[in-house]
Design a protein around this motif. Structure first.
Motif, mmCIF file in Angstrom:
data_model
loop_
_atom_site.group_PDB
_atom_site.id
_atom_site.type_symbol
_atom_site.label_atom_id
_atom_site.label_comp_id
_atom_site.label_asym_id
_atom_site.label_seq_id
_atom_site.Cartn_x
_atom_site.Cartn_y
_atom_site.Cartn_z
ATOM 1 N N LYS A 1 12.944 -9.646 1.025
ATOM 2 C CA LYS A 1 11.545 -10.083 1.075
ATOM 3 C C LYS A 1 11.366 -11.309 1.955
ATOM 4 C CE LYS A 1 10.818 -10.592 -3.292
ATOM 5 N NZ LYS A 1 12.172 -10.150 -3.640
ATOM 6 N N HIS B 1 14.629 -2.013 -7.255
ATOM 7 C CA HIS B 1 14.548 -0.661 -6.686
ATOM 8 C C HIS B 1 15.930 -0.373 -6.089
ATOM 9 C CE1 HIS B 1 13.499 2.528 -3.801
ATOM 10 N NE2 HIS B 1 12.443 2.745 -4.559
ATOM 11 N N TYR C 1 3.848 -4.545 -4.414
ATOM 12 C CA TYR C 1 4.901 -4.385 -3.411
ATOM 13 C C TYR C 1 5.395 -5.763 -2.975
ATOM 14 C CZ TYR C 1 7.664 -2.554 0.432
ATOM 15 O OH TYR C 1 8.715 -2.217 1.257
ATOM 16 N N GLN C 2 6.641 -6.038 -3.237
ATOM 17 C CA GLN C 2 7.236 -7.331 -2.908
ATOM 18 C C GLN C 2 6.380 -8.495 -3.425
ATOM 19 O OE1 GLN C 2 9.613 -7.672 0.371
ATOM 20 N NE2 GLN C 2 9.916 -5.495 0.680
ATOM 21 N N ARG C 3 5.810 -8.295 -4.596
ATOM 22 C CA ARG C 3 4.943 -9.255 -5.303
ATOM 23 C C ARG C 3 3.622 -9.506 -4.598
ATOM 24 N NH1 ARG C 3 9.779 -12.411 -6.128
ATOM 25 N NH2 ARG C 3 10.751 -11.796 -8.086
ATOM 26 N N PHE D 1 6.287 3.858 -3.592
ATOM 27 C CA PHE D 1 7.207 2.752 -3.297
ATOM 28 C C PHE D 1 8.487 3.264 -2.644
ATOM 29 C CE2 PHE D 1 5.025 0.362 -6.910
ATOM 30 C CZ PHE D 1 4.333 -0.449 -6.048
ATOM 31 N N ASP D 2 8.992 4.397 -3.120
ATOM 32 C CA ASP D 2 10.198 4.969 -2.507
ATOM 33 C C ASP D 2 10.001 5.150 -1.010
ATOM 34 O OD1 ASP D 2 11.358 5.093 -5.009
ATOM 35 O OD2 ASP D 2 11.015 7.238 -5.284
ATOM 36 N N GLY E 1 5.467 5.258 -8.172
ATOM 37 C CA GLY E 1 6.902 5.116 -7.922
ATOM 38 C C GLY E 1 7.316 5.859 -6.657
ATOM 39 N N ASP F 1 8.507 -10.054 9.697
ATOM 40 C CA ASP F 1 8.466 -9.388 10.998
ATOM 41 C C ASP F 1 9.820 -9.392 11.699
ATOM 42 O OD1 ASP F 1 5.921 -8.378 11.015
ATOM 43 O OD2 ASP F 1 5.043 -10.254 11.690
ATOM 44 N N TRP G 1 11.792 0.564 -12.635
ATOM 45 C CA TRP G 1 10.478 1.189 -12.764
ATOM 46 C C TRP G 1 10.430 2.076 -14.010
ATOM 47 C CZ3 TRP G 1 6.177 -0.035 -10.639
ATOM 48 C CH2 TRP G 1 5.143 0.892 -10.482
ATOM 49 N N GLY H 1 6.841 -6.191 -8.032
ATOM 50 C CA GLY H 1 6.603 -7.236 -9.015
ATOM 51 C C GLY H 1 5.299 -7.967 -8.786
ATOM 52 N N ALA H 2 5.188 -9.125 -9.415
ATOM 53 C CA ALA H 2 3.952 -9.893 -9.301
ATOM 54 C C ALA H 2 4.248 -11.376 -9.499
ATOM 55 C CB ALA H 2 2.951 -9.434 -10.362
ATOM 56 N N LEU I 1 9.610 1.702 0.912
ATOM 57 C CA LEU I 1 10.873 0.979 1.010
ATOM 58 C C LEU I 1 11.849 1.688 1.945
ATOM 59 C CD1 LEU I 1 11.227 -0.202 -2.669
ATOM 60 C CD2 LEU I 1 11.303 -1.677 -0.664
ATOM 61 N N GLY J 1 -0.161 -8.698 10.134
ATOM 62 C CA GLY J 1 1.222 -8.551 10.590
ATOM 63 C C GLY J 1 1.388 -7.421 11.588
ATOM 64 N N ARG J 2 2.604 -6.882 11.650
ATOM 65 C CA ARG J 2 2.905 -5.811 12.578
ATOM 66 C C ARG J 2 3.433 -4.577 11.866
ATOM 67 N NH1 ARG J 2 6.384 -9.164 16.966
ATOM 68 N NH2 ARG J 2 7.399 -9.804 15.044
ATOM 69 N N LEU K 1 16.727 0.338 -3.350
ATOM 70 C CA LEU K 1 16.807 -0.211 -1.997
ATOM 71 C C LEU K 1 16.677 -1.732 -1.948
ATOM 72 C CD1 LEU K 1 14.817 2.525 -0.037
ATOM 73 C CD2 LEU K 1 17.281 2.142 -0.061
ATOM 74 N N ASN L 1 8.428 -4.842 4.965
ATOM 75 C CA ASN L 1 8.672 -6.088 4.251
ATOM 76 C C ASN L 1 7.341 -6.682 3.786
ATOM 77 O OD1 ASN L 1 7.526 -7.571 6.404
ATOM 78 N ND2 ASN L 1 9.484 -7.538 7.487
ATOM 79 N N ARG L 2 7.385 -7.922 3.324
ATOM 80 C CA ARG L 2 6.157 -8.410 2.685
ATOM 81 C C ARG L 2 5.101 -8.900 3.663
ATOM 82 N NH1 ARG L 2 8.241 -13.509 -1.005
ATOM 83 N NH2 ARG L 2 9.005 -14.821 0.646
ATOM 84 N N SER L 3 5.316 -8.706 4.935
ATOM 85 C CA SER L 3 4.245 -8.966 5.895
ATOM 86 C C SER L 3 3.448 -7.692 6.196
ATOM 87 C CB SER L 3 4.820 -9.522 7.200
ATOM 88 O OG SER L 3 5.536 -8.522 7.899
ATOM 89 N N ASN M 1 14.150 -6.857 -6.940
ATOM 90 C CA ASN M 1 12.827 -7.461 -7.128
ATOM 91 C C ASN M 1 11.795 -6.984 -6.104
ATOM 92 O OD1 ASN M 1 13.752 -9.035 -9.291
ATOM 93 N ND2 ASN M 1 14.537 -10.597 -7.897
ATOM 94 N N MET M 2 11.905 -5.728 -5.708
ATOM 95 C CA MET M 2 11.010 -5.211 -4.675
ATOM 96 C C MET M 2 9.597 -4.955 -5.207
ATOM 97 S SD MET M 2 12.147 -4.910 -1.613
ATOM 98 C CE MET M 2 13.505 -6.019 -1.221
ATOM 99 N N LEU N 1 16.255 -6.046 4.688
ATOM 100 C CA LEU N 1 15.198 -5.576 3.786
ATOM 101 C C LEU N 1 14.739 -6.665 2.823
ATOM 102 C CD1 LEU N 1 13.674 -2.906 3.263
ATOM 103 C CD2 LEU N 1 15.252 -2.474 1.395
ATOM 104 N N ARG O 1 11.338 0.674 5.209
ATOM 105 C CA ARG O 1 11.739 -0.731 5.362
ATOM 106 C C ARG O 1 10.581 -1.677 5.676
ATOM 107 N NH1 ARG O 1 17.926 -0.447 6.447
ATOM 108 N NH2 ARG O 1 17.776 -2.626 5.975
#
Lengths: 361, 361
Positions: B326, B150, A121-123, A88-89, A85, B330, B81, B158-159, A92, A38-39, B152, A97-99, B155-156, B324, A95
């Motif tokens: 998920k 979280h 992080y974001q599953r 993650f703070d 924890g 990008d 958390w 998880g798994a 997040l 990703g970027r 912010l 994201n899951r990419s 569900n930020m 923000l 900002r």
């Protein structure tokens, strides 16, 4: 420049990933940028490693990427739920994201926390291991075990989560302290004992060059260790069988670490003493010759490693601490023993009497 | 006694698992004990559910098992958390090892926390979902999405982690509050919209029986919802494609939840308003007839659900909060829209102008 770069693979189907091994890989290659999909990138490192290598890594990343650096305090005592924890703070707040892709730049502690963070992080996001200690290079960065510790036990909270690439720059070992370097050699020794008699004999013959950090000797040691680990992990990713042999010395070793408090003994030091105990127990059972115990002790001493558990640890101390170990199944303690040099087996029939004879005798 | 028990399966290869649906399954069957492999169990529930069903579940467990009950405070605001860390403290203090089984007894919050705890405890242990709210029965207990929130974002952390069994006792819905019950119906409505026109028409025709919690109507609604979810999850476990359609209304809905603060709007309520927004946007694009928007609004009102976002939320508010999410890849926001009744599609080309027209217009 890396004249000698080797690429291995951990064969896990659609999660197959490469391990690159060579000198100066951090600065002289596009391996890192090439492994990012990703970027967005989060580089996680610690206070000790950041001044040495963080800028080198950041320079490999295109300006167009969102890059966040997270610098953790250095030490196993920070491999905690709280540290995770805080991480993650920060991620997040920036900002991601899951990419995004997490990069672990450091030793086993950084790798374990970062890998677990990436798993959650974001599953689940991509992550890349850049191990900078010998222990991390030959062991923790390969195979997907990630975790944080808990006051009641090491690695109690974690995940099996594979990296997308492992970049091993052997040049980073030049700055490693004596104790940390030796601790990494303990795991190298382990691979010979459990899997490859020829590698064991090679280690014994080259112990002086290994201790002196000879570049070519080291590259071979790392490469062969990673090959063995990759084969074992590919055969049994989630440790339902074969993979458990990688824990030779670890049941005893974890007990030592817990007893002494995290950060007092290094993991590899505890494993060294634990391996001697496991091989001695194997000899007591007649599976290997007692000469192997003597040979192993001498090898570990020559490599600068401890061969005895702390004197105040009795068999009762060990049994109590080992009862919480993840390798305990329904109250039955499991140990990795050798049934020959280069061949390990998991047993669950070790008696308290045997442990008493081994530890208090 | 359960005269009418249905068993479905989520087809995930060697992680295939059953969903049992029926009345009085908690007390009149050996389903729970039969789904436990080891001899250790952690039952996680909350202060509201414990007095209602905890004893019933505990009575199903053999005396020889190590059983630990963990009672969490009730509410989405505790899906944190910190709560998860406290849970691990209790489970480790009770010395559960990796052969233990976690049981989630409660609604979506309990299920999400417990599932994530099971995913992480000693790198993963078995877990069983016993959902006691309609929302959890038709949505969160099936499919393996687990997480904590979280500040912010929801569900930020998880798994993806699948249960070994899901036990849905429809009798537990008798004690559910009006708002919570209606919130669950929002997800039932969703399944018709995205996947099954016939089911949508059945829901419209049976709205009064559904609102009245008629036992047979409810069992069919739950069973068909779980079937649809199981099919979608089996086709795309980790949400790389099809599974995203399950998020109809959720991008808008999450923004509403975050804006209002967790626990103010129920998840299903926010999804209801979000679905109206998504279907209205689909109609603005000409994909569905505007009559469907009107029909959907009336259906949701009849089921006791909100159809408008809070008045103080402008398009700017939504865009900021959704950035923000998920589901953003990008920087490109993704929305689930309908291209026909019973057929959903994920799009990433929604413009700010469209959102302004939809929300501020």
């Amino acid at each position: 420049m890396s004249q000698q770069q080797t690429t291995l693979h951990v064969e896990l189907g659609d999660r197959r990933y490469p391990i690159y091994v060579g000198a100066s890989l951090l600065s002289a290659s596009n391996l890192i940028a090439g492994a990012i999909k990703g970027r967005q990138v989060v580089v996680v490192t610690n206070e000790t490693i950041a001044p040495l290598y963080l800028d080198t890594v950041l320079r490999q990343l295109p300006d167009t990427m969102l890059v966040t650096s997270v610098i953790l305090p250095d030490g196993e005592q920070y491999k905690t739920w709280q540290t995770l924890g805080d991480l993650f703070d920060q991620v997040l707040a920036a900002r991601h994201n899951r990419s995004t892709t997490f990069i672990a730049l450091g030793g086993g502690v950084v790798g374990d926390i970062t890998g677990f963070a990436a798993a959650c992080y974001q599953r689940g996001v991509d992550f890349i291991q850049i191990p900078t200690t010998l222990l991390a290079q030959v062991d923790s960065s390969v195979g997907g075990k990630t975790a944080v510790n808990h006051p009641l036990g090491k690695n109690m909270i974690g995940a099996f989560y594979q990296p997308t690439a492992v970049v091993i720059d052997t040049s980073t070992l030049a700055t490693l302290g004596e104790r940390e370097y030796a601790a990494g050699l303990a795991e190298v020794v382990k691979y010979g004992l459990i899997y490859d008699p020829e590698f064991h004999r090679w280690i014994c013959a080259n112990r002086d060059l290994l201790a002196a950090r000879d570049v070519d000797t080291l590259r071979h040691a790392i490469q062969r260790s990673c090959e063995i680990k990759a084969e074992v992990v590919a055969a049994d990713e989630r440790e339902s069988g074969l993979r458990a042999i990688l824990n030779l010395g670890h049941t005893f070793g974890h007990a030592i670490e817990t007893h002494m408090g995290y950060g007092s003994w290094l993991h590899g030091e505890a494993v060294a003493a634990g391996m001697v105990m496991a091989v001695r127990l194997s000899a007591m059972r007649g599976s290997v010759d007692v000469d192997l115990v003597v040979e192993l002790e001498q090898l570990l001493v020559d490599l600068g490693l401890p061969v005895w558990a702390p004197q105040d640890m009795t068999s009762a101390t060990f049994i109590d601490l080992m009862a919480l170990d993840k390798k305990v199944i329904d109250g039955q303690m499991r140990f990795v023993l050798l049934n020959a040099l280069g061949s390990a087996v998991v047993v669950d029939d070790v008696t308290e009497a045997e442990l008493t004879a081994l530890i208090d005798g």
